[in-house]
Write an enzyme that holds these catalytic residues in place. Structure first.
Site, PDB file in Angstrom:
ATOM      1  N   LYS A  94       0.888  -1.161   0.000  1.00 18.50           N
ATOM      2  CA  LYS A  94       0.000   0.000   0.000  1.00 18.50           C
ATOM      3  C   LYS A  94       0.924   1.209   0.000  1.00 18.50           C
ATOM      4  CE  LYS A  94      -2.946   2.753   2.892  1.00 18.50           C
ATOM      5  NZ  LYS A  94      -3.771   2.910   4.092  1.00 18.50           N
ATOM      6  N   GLY A 155      -8.088   9.269   8.963  1.00 22.16           N
ATOM      7  CA  GLY A 155      -8.427   9.359  10.380  1.00 22.16           C
ATOM      8  C   GLY A 155      -9.487  10.390  10.719  1.00 22.16           C
ATOM      9  N   ALA A 182      -9.396   5.545   3.451  1.00 20.23           N
ATOM     10  CA  ALA A 182      -9.344   6.720   4.329  1.00 20.23           C
ATOM     11  C   ALA A 182     -10.622   7.544   4.334  1.00 20.23           C
ATOM     12  CB  ALA A 182      -8.183   7.646   3.959  1.00 20.23           C
ATOM     13  N   GLY A 183     -10.979   7.975   5.530  1.00 23.97           N
ATOM     14  CA  GLY A 183     -12.075   8.918   5.699  1.00 23.97           C
ATOM     15  C   GLY A 183     -13.408   8.320   6.124  1.00 23.97           C
ATOM     16  N   ASN A 204      -9.771   1.872   9.156  1.00 24.27           N
ATOM     17  CA  ASN A 204      -9.047   1.511  10.369  1.00 24.27           C
ATOM     18  C   ASN A 204      -9.614   2.224  11.589  1.00 24.27           C
ATOM     19  OD1 ASN A 204      -5.481   1.181  11.147  1.00 24.27           O
ATOM     20  ND2 ASN A 204      -7.214   1.092  12.491  1.00 24.27           N
ATOM     21  N   THR A 205      -9.458   3.571  11.591  1.00 26.42           N
ATOM     22  CA  THR A 205      -9.823   4.335  12.781  1.00 26.42           C
ATOM     23  C   THR A 205     -11.292   4.149  13.169  1.00 26.42           C
ATOM     24  OG1 THR A 205      -8.210   5.946  12.006  1.00 26.42           O
ATOM     25  CG2 THR A 205      -9.585   6.612  13.842  1.00 26.42           C
TER      26      THR A 205
END
Lengths: 255, 65
Positions: A94, A155, A182-183, A204-205
């Protein structure tokens, strides 16, 4: 879904950072049903914490997608990728080349350059990019077979800032696997990405920082599945005005 | 000789990278190495000679998004 010739069933890719404990991470991975987890490389400590973490990861049975997170130059990203290939025994990377430390926006010029170098060395590059179509084309020319446009800054949990741009990407690259990276903050964001025709989401977050990470992992998995099913079922067109769903013909007259 | 390992100075007696990793306690670890910014593959470590002031990065798997 095929990613570099590998058949993948789950359309949810999960990051491994920021969980309250290794046990919670393991539970979340299991609950998500993911087949691909992302990891990073950092300086090994005297207590061998990285080596222990690696042993935990291998028990999940997931494919490993190492990242070049935090790299701000082509040289850093390429060196990190080479180290990752040896450490994780995978050609997958990645690729992140970060342009701004506050927005974590990709440096798309460095990204294309690093992608070209790594592809020529036999890497299978998953580039973290913007939703720019021209950059997407350059990345494909550089050898990428997957594109990973951002939904919102890393994040931030803002959801899809520019759904129209993602829709345009889908139309412009009909045969390229597109992974929103992301996001994503909530299950509805993940579902929206999938309804737009994205092939998968990487998050992830949103899971790691939820009150109940395993519960959120399950919710994300369901949302991804629902969104995908909605996309393939060909949603109705929006209308500006109301249209009665119940037939008008045969209405009784009481006046 | 003094080299910089993961940003910290270390005094080592080994002259090649493989022996240095053993001396530094990384023998049983899953690590990848870069010397002065250049990746050194596992199979090349024994042949790579170290010099005073070299900067060695020893990286391991870590949580990531």
């Amino acid at each position: 879904m095929q990613l570099y010739g590998t058949e993948i069933t789950s359309r949810l890719l999960l990051g491994t950072a920021q969980y309250p404990s290794p046990a919670v991470l393991t539970e979340a991975v299991k609950a998500s049903g993911t087949e691909i987890i992302t990891v990073s490389l950092r300086r090994e400590t005297a207590d061998g914490s990285g080596t222990a973490f690696w042993q935990d990861l291998q028990k999940t049975g997931c494919r490993i997608l190492p990242n070049t997170a935090g790299c701000h130059s082509v040289q850093e990203a390429v060196t990190t990728a080479r180290m990752a290939r040896e450490l994780f025994d995978t050609p997958w990377i990645k690729l992140e080349v970060i342009g701004h430390s506050d927005t974590l926006q990709p440096d798309v010029f460095g990204l294309v350059e690093a992608a070209r170098m790594l592809s020529s060395e036999g890497f299978q590059v998953f580039p973290y990019t913007t939703d720019d179509l021209v950059v997407g084309e350059k990345l494909l020319e550089a050898g990428c077979e997957v594109l990973m446009p951002w939904g919102a800054p890393i994040g931030s949990g803002q959801g899809l800032r520019n759904p129209d741009a993602l829709r345009a990407m889908r139309a412009h690259f009909p045969d390229v696997p597109l992974v929103v990276d992301a996001g994503i903050g909530r299950p509805s964001d993940a579902a929206q990405a999938m309804e737009l025709g994205m092939d998968a989401v990487l998050l992830n977050t949103a899971v790691a920082k939820a009150g109940d990470p395993a519960g959120m992992a399950r919710a994300m998995a369901l949302a991804v599945e629902a969104g995908r099913a909605g996309f393939t079922a060909d949603p109705m067109e929006r209308r500006d005005m109301a249209v009665p769903s119940t037939p008008v013909l045969g209405m009784a007259e009481f006046a | 000789m003094k080299i910089i390992v993961n940003a910290k100075p270390h005094e080592i007696s080994a002259s090649d990278l493989q022996s240095a990793l053993r001396e530094l306690g990384f023998a049983g670890s899953s690590v990848a190495t870069a010397l002065n910014g250049t990746f050194v593959a596992r199979g090349q470590r024994a042949e790579v000679q170290l010099a005073e002031g070299d900067q060695l990065e020893v990286l391991a798997p870590m949580q990531g998004g």
